[in-house]
Design a protein around this motif. Structure first.
Motif, PDB file in Angstrom:
ATOM      1  N   UNK A   8       0.833  -1.203   0.000  1.00 39.30           N
ATOM      2  CA  UNK A   8       0.000   0.000   0.000  1.00 39.30           C
ATOM      3  C   UNK A   8       0.873   1.260   0.000  1.00 39.30           C
ATOM      4  N   UNK A   9       1.969   1.208   0.760  1.00 37.50           N
ATOM      5  CA  UNK A   9       2.876   2.352   0.805  1.00 37.50           C
ATOM      6  C   UNK A   9       3.474   2.638  -0.567  1.00 37.50           C
ATOM      7  N   UNK A  10       4.002   1.602  -1.217  1.00 40.02           N
ATOM      8  CA  UNK A  10       4.646   1.819  -2.515  1.00 40.02           C
ATOM      9  C   UNK A  10       3.632   2.197  -3.591  1.00 40.02           C
ATOM     10  N   UNK A  11       2.425   1.642  -3.501  1.00 39.51           N
ATOM     11  CA  UNK A  11       1.392   2.006  -4.474  1.00 39.51           C
ATOM     12  C   UNK A  11       1.017   3.479  -4.329  1.00 39.51           C
ATOM     13  N   UNK A  12       0.808   3.942  -3.095  1.00 39.47           N
ATOM     14  CA  UNK A  12       0.473   5.346  -2.855  1.00 39.47           C
ATOM     15  C   UNK A  12       1.636   6.247  -3.263  1.00 39.47           C
ATOM     16  N   UNK A 135       6.808   8.274   9.528  1.00 35.87           N
ATOM     17  CA  UNK A 135       8.073   8.038   8.822  1.00 35.87           C
ATOM     18  C   UNK A 135       7.829   7.760   7.345  1.00 35.87           C
ATOM     19  N   UNK A 136       6.790   6.993   7.036  1.00 33.00           N
ATOM     20  CA  UNK A 136       6.477   6.704   5.637  1.00 33.00           C
ATOM     21  C   UNK A 136       5.977   7.941   4.907  1.00 33.00           C
ATOM     22  N   UNK A 418      12.818  -0.444   4.769  1.00 35.83           N
ATOM     23  CA  UNK A 418      14.011  -0.465   3.929  1.00 35.83           C
ATOM     24  C   UNK A 418      14.467  -1.888   3.650  1.00 35.83           C
ATOM     25  N   UNK A 419      14.444  -2.727   4.673  1.00 38.57           N
ATOM     26  CA  UNK A 419      14.920  -4.092   4.470  1.00 38.57           C
ATOM     27  C   UNK A 419      14.034  -4.845   3.494  1.00 38.57           C
ATOM     28  N   UNK A 420      12.766  -4.463   3.415  1.00 39.20           N
ATOM     29  CA  UNK A 420      11.835  -5.165   2.532  1.00 39.20           C
ATOM     30  C   UNK A 420      11.835  -4.613   1.122  1.00 39.20           C
ATOM     31  N   UNK A 421      12.459  -3.435   0.919  1.00 42.85           N
ATOM     32  CA  UNK A 421      12.306  -2.785  -0.372  1.00 42.85           C
ATOM     33  C   UNK A 421      13.628  -2.409  -1.021  1.00 42.85           C
ATOM     34  N   UNK A 422      14.732  -2.980  -0.576  1.00 42.06           N
ATOM     35  CA  UNK A 422      16.019  -2.657  -1.179  1.00 42.06           C
ATOM     36  C   UNK A 422      16.044  -2.920  -2.686  1.00 42.06           C
ATOM     37  N   UNK A 423      15.467  -4.036  -3.203  1.00 43.31           N
ATOM     38  CA  UNK A 423      15.487  -4.255  -4.660  1.00 43.31           C
ATOM     39  C   UNK A 423      14.801  -3.149  -5.445  1.00 43.31           C
ATOM     40  N   UNK A 425      14.975   0.101  -4.844  1.00 37.13           N
ATOM     41  CA  UNK A 425      15.552   1.397  -4.484  1.00 37.13           C
ATOM     42  C   UNK A 425      15.464   2.381  -5.622  1.00 37.13           C
ATOM     43  N   UNK A 426      15.536   1.910  -6.869  1.00 31.01           N
ATOM     44  CA  UNK A 426      15.510   2.821  -8.011  1.00 31.01           C
ATOM     45  C   UNK A 426      14.217   3.615  -8.086  1.00 31.01           C
ATOM     46  N   UNK A 427      13.133   3.073  -7.529  1.00 36.26           N
ATOM     47  CA  UNK A 427      11.859   3.791  -7.548  1.00 36.26           C
ATOM     48  C   UNK A 427      11.960   5.043  -6.704  1.00 36.26           C
ATOM     49  N   UNK A 428      12.799   5.011  -5.666  1.00 37.97           N
ATOM     50  CA  UNK A 428      12.912   6.131  -4.763  1.00 37.97           C
ATOM     51  C   UNK A 428      13.611   7.315  -5.397  1.00 37.97           C
ATOM     52  N   UNK A 429      14.277   7.129  -6.514  1.00 40.10           N
ATOM     53  CA  UNK A 429      14.977   8.228  -7.163  1.00 40.10           C
ATOM     54  C   UNK A 429      14.154   8.735  -8.339  1.00 40.10           C
TER      55      UNK A 429
END
Length: 429
Positions: A8-12, A135-136, A418-423, A425-429
């Protein structure tokens, strides 16, 4: 943190940042050539100043009311209206008539108030509905600030390419109008609607906003800090160009002689935007170790010191430039930090209204700067005083149940996230 919450976090995050990127792109595209366009129409510098006053005045008076309707009529609806209103403002740039251009600035002022409040209000409400942490929310806002910096740099290039290709200074505004149309369509299809207190009378959000400001010290502190910092920032935006002009000791400035600036404007602007992006990245790191209030106090103290070179050694353009770059770095930390604090302290039922109240002093400061003729030294002294006043305010925040809970859980939430979403990481940039 369970897998569903992470999804849900990454979708939003993706839905918000995709739309937000288009929103700021349309805004930045208009910044590089607006003054030159007005000049090409033969408009005097005095009338150009009046056009800018119209924009800020409209944001102060009409924008505060229109954007606040989002709490009652729906934040998504107001965000859709943003694209329509700002798009119409872009189209007025095709006319050299001063009154039509004034109308365009009036529309732009309304749109700017919506841009600065309703989009974030929608995001905060969605985070609350999904049970996401402060934090999110801070992570999404930090990503928005970094994205804003990158798009600001690219928009200057795109705007110049549009002008070079068409030979018309109005071309960037046409590109912006197209982007704004797409933005409204995407908001309609990708976002769900959310509200403040939908059943309240039409004027209730305004009354609730005033009541909350008077009754809640934390909300008042958030508003004061935002107003003073943004007031300083806009004064800086208006005046950094003349502050970086280089004059040798034997140089005598003559009427009509081109002014010698420290570096080309584009390079200076790029340096500022890079500093903003780096500051936002630093916030992402600091927010996992320090409280929001401590981060805010530190960046405000540093921000105050950045104007010392402009006051003490204004003839040293490189020292002044260095101070300005550090100030922009602090701006990059400030935006996501204040966004997270607003998410923590500002109540949901009148969020858009309160965020617009926070902008009233900002617009007043900018209008005063535009209509008065004070020296650079006086204006930068005002910036230093505003920021110094800001620096003592974070110590006055009162602990709340929400903030105490966030202080206990934010670090753990960030580590799990972070530990669940390291792969990814490119989305964060």
């Amino acid at each position: 943190m369970d897998h569903l919450k992470i999804q849900e976090f990454w979708d939003l995050r993706r839905r918000y940042l995709f739309v937000y990127g288009l929103v700021v792109a349309a805004d930045w595209l208009q910044g590089s050539h607006v003054y030159a366009l007005y000049e090409s129409y033969g408009i005097s510098s005095r009338d150009i100043a009046l056009l800018f006053v119209m924009g800020f005045g409209s944001s102060l008076l009409l924008g505060t009311v229109v954007a606040s309707f989002g709490d009652k009529l729906g934040r998504r609806n107001v965000c859709i209206a943003y694209g329509v209103i700002y798009g119409l403002s872009c189209l007025t740039k095709h006319s050299p008539n001063l009154w039509i251009l004034m109308g365009g600035r009036l529309l732009a002022g309304i749109a700017t108030s919506i841009m600065c409040t309703s989009f974030e209000a929608w995001l905060v409400c969605e985070c609350n509905k999904k049970g996401l942490s402060i934090a999110q929310l801070g992570d999404i806002l930090s990503g928005a600030t970094k994205l804003n910096g990158i798009i600001a740099i690219l928009s200057g290039v795109v705007a110049q390419f549009a002008v070079n290709t068409s030979g018309k200074l109005v071309s960037p505004f046409d590109v912006a109008a197209g982007i704004l149309t797409v933005t409204s369509i995407l908001v309609y299809y990708l976002w769900t609607e959310n509200y403040g207190d939908q059943n309240a009378p039409h004027l209730q959000p305004f009354a609730s906003g005033v009541k909350t400001l008077l009754a809640d010290t934390n909300v008042l502190l958030v508003g004061l800090i935002q107003s003073l910092f943004e007031g300083s920032m806009y004064i800086f935006v208006l005046l950094w160009t003349p502050a970086l002009e280089v004059k040798s000791k034997d140089h005598i400035e003559k009427a009509g002689e081109p002014k010698n600036i420290l570096l080309p404007h584009g390079y200076i602007f790029s340096a500022f935007m890079i500093a903003v992006a780096l500051g936002s990245f630093l916030f992402s790191c600091l927010s996992r170790r320090l409280s929001l209030e401590r981060i805010l106090m530190g960046l405000l103290i540093i921000s105050t010191l950045t104007f010392v070179p402009a006051l003490a050694i204004p003839e040293d353009a490189w020292a002044v430039f260095a101070g300005f770059v550090i100030f922009e770095f602090c701006v990059g930390v400030f935006w996501p930090c204040m966004g997270a604090l607003r998410g923590r302290y500002v109540p949901e039922d009148c969020r858009s209204t309160l965020m617009n109240y926070f902008r009233i002093p900002v617009n007043l400061v900018v209008v005063v700067v535009l209509v008065q003729d004070a020296s650079l030294w006086i204006n930068f002294l005002c910036c230093l005083i505003f920021l110094a006043a800001c620096a003592v305010l974070p110590t006055r925040f009162k602990p709340t149940k929400v903030s105490d809970k966030d202080e206990e859980n934010d670090a753990g939430n960030e580590v799990s996230l972070l530990s669940a979403t390291v792969p990814n990481y490119s989305i964060r940039t």
